[in-house]
Scaffold this motif. Structure first.
Motif, PDB file in Angstrom:
ATOM      1  N   UNK A  24     -70.802 -34.353  58.166  1.00  0.00           N
ATOM      2  CA  UNK A  24     -69.242 -33.419  58.728  1.00  0.00           C
ATOM      3  C   UNK A  24     -69.658 -31.937  59.187  1.00  0.00           C
ATOM      4  N   UNK A  25     -70.412 -31.287  58.311  1.00  0.00           N
ATOM      5  CA  UNK A  25     -70.925 -30.001  58.676  1.00  0.00           C
ATOM      6  C   UNK A  25     -71.627 -29.854  59.940  1.00  0.00           C
ATOM      7  N   UNK A  26     -72.641 -30.779  60.158  1.00  0.00           N
ATOM      8  CA  UNK A  26     -73.417 -30.866  61.253  1.00  0.00           C
ATOM      9  C   UNK A  26     -72.362 -31.140  62.467  1.00  0.00           C
ATOM     10  N   UNK A  28     -69.294 -30.543  62.675  1.00  0.00           N
ATOM     11  CA  UNK A  28     -68.488 -29.087  62.950  1.00  0.00           C
ATOM     12  C   UNK A  28     -69.182 -28.228  63.745  1.00  0.00           C
ATOM     13  N   UNK A  29     -70.546 -27.969  63.167  1.00  0.00           N
ATOM     14  CA  UNK A  29     -71.336 -27.027  63.878  1.00  0.00           C
ATOM     15  C   UNK A  29     -71.651 -27.271  65.470  1.00  0.00           C
ATOM     16  N   UNK A  32     -68.570 -26.498  67.567  1.00  0.00           N
ATOM     17  CA  UNK A  32     -68.545 -25.162  68.031  1.00  0.00           C
ATOM     18  C   UNK A  32     -69.282 -24.625  69.138  1.00  0.00           C
ATOM     19  N   UNK A  33     -70.791 -25.487  69.030  1.00  0.00           N
ATOM     20  CA  UNK A  33     -71.615 -25.004  70.121  1.00  0.00           C
ATOM     21  C   UNK A  33     -71.076 -25.656  71.354  1.00  0.00           C
ATOM     22  N   UNK A  35     -67.892 -26.209  72.349  1.00  0.00           N
ATOM     23  CA  UNK A  35     -66.679 -25.477  72.634  1.00  0.00           C
ATOM     24  C   UNK A  35     -67.267 -24.178  73.465  1.00  0.00           C
ATOM     25  N   UNK A  36     -68.449 -23.489  73.037  1.00  0.00           N
ATOM     26  CA  UNK A  36     -68.983 -22.309  73.633  1.00  0.00           C
ATOM     27  C   UNK A  36     -69.571 -22.827  75.133  1.00  0.00           C
ATOM     28  N   UNK A 153     -57.811 -25.133  66.455  1.00  0.00           N
ATOM     29  CA  UNK A 153     -57.827 -24.397  65.191  1.00  0.00           C
ATOM     30  C   UNK A 153     -56.659 -24.256  64.284  1.00  0.00           C
TER      31      UNK A 153
END
Lengths: 162, 158
Positions: A24-26, A28-29, A32-33, A35-36, A153
């Motif tokens: 899950x945390x991986x 999510x990270x 975001x990458x 997304x950028x 968000x």
């Protein structure tokens, strides 16, 4: 719906849940990458369609778009990790549906651009302005992706718990 | 009462943390993500260009991305400070928060130097295969931003 109750019980969904402490945390990270990458590369192309960076030929910025697709791919896969692993966290949340709707708007906009205006756009050289239709396509794209970001968000705050 | 506790107890910080208004925490967090896209997105584009992507884009034209980079940075510095204030005693004592700050400071310093280098001689650096140092710095810049995003996300976990 039957599809969602089936999806959430698939072996893949079980596997995602069993791996969630790291997956899950991986995801999510990476989301975001992605997304950028997507907003950076597609956003700059949209700005050219809107009339910024006029000294750059449209085709030159278009060459970077595969990297926006890479960002989209990362976010599709990681988004599926969230959705398959925790389907009922999202289905009752109207902010999630709004996000999906704006992804669809952005997708249809890309299809219209690629099928009907792609070649014409690529022929627009340095110091040439874009016609109104391409400006509209650029505006719809930019607004859709920002709306995707906004509702993504907001999922944690409105329309249910995420 | 320490500084972080004082910051958290200010009326504004409490409004951000507790108000049900969309303009409080949710909106500020959204601004932080928009700023991320503007700052990191534009920086990544310059890095990719130096690594050979979209090499038909005249390098000197990308100098104008600086405005997106600085607007994104200011947006995130301000929204970041507000989010920090709202949970100062928790966030301000997290190792991952200081790790994130370190990545951001290093990325900003590196990117500023990289832009100074390439825009001082856009002809030399503007080809499809720019000189080695520019490419090395571009890879480092990508890694530092990935590190900043990773550390930022980890703040929700560690």
């Amino acid at each position: 719906m039957e599809f969602f109750s089936w999806l959430v019980q698939t072996p893949l969904a079980d596997w995602i849940r069993s791996q969630s402490p790291w997956l899950w945390p991986l995801s999510e990270t990476l989301h975001f990458i992605g997304l950028a990458l997507l907003l950076g590369v597609a956003g700059i192309f949209d700005l050219r369609l809107l009339g910024f960076f006029k000294r750059v030929p449209v085709k030159a910025f278009k060459d970077a778009l595969p990297w926006a697709v890479v960002g989209l791919g990362i976010n599709f896969v990681t988004g599926m990790v969230f959705f398959i692993g925790s389907t009922y966290q999202y289905v009752p949340n109207w902010a999630w549906w709004a996000k999906v709707a704006f992804i669809a708007v952005a997708g249809v906009n890309v299809l219209i651009f690629e099928t009907r205006f792609g070649d014409r756009a690529a022929a627009i050289g340095a110091n040439q302005d874009t016609p109104l239709t391409l400006k509209m396509i650029g505006a719809v794209s930019l607004i859709s992706w920002l709306s995707v970001l906004y509702f993504g968000r907001m999922m944690a705050f409105i329309g249910g718990t995420c | 009462m320490g500084f972080l506790e004082w910051l958290e107890s200010t009326e504004f910080a409490m409004w951000v943390a507790q108000s049900p208004s969309w303009f409080a925490y949710p909106f500020i967090l959204t601004l932080h993500t928009v700023g991320l896209a503007m700052l990191v997105g534009a920086s990544v584009f310059i890095d990719l260009r130096l690594l050979g992507v979209a090499s038909a884009v005249p390098l000197e034209q990308l100098e104008r991305l600086k405005s997106s980079i600085w607007i994104g940075f200011i947006l995130n510095a301000v929204s970041g400070l507000i989010v920090l204030a709202a949970a100062a005693s928790t966030l301000g004592t997290m190792k991952t928060f200081y790790l994130k700050l370190t990545f951001i400071v290093l990325a900003l310093i590196l990117d500023t130097r990289l832009r100074r280098l390439i825009f001082s001689d856009p002809v030399a650096f503007g080809g499809s295969h720019p000189p080695g140092p520019a490419r090395t710095l571009a890879v480092l810049s990508l890694l530092l931003w990935a590190g900043a995003i990773t550390a930022g996300r980890m703040m929700a976990y560690v």
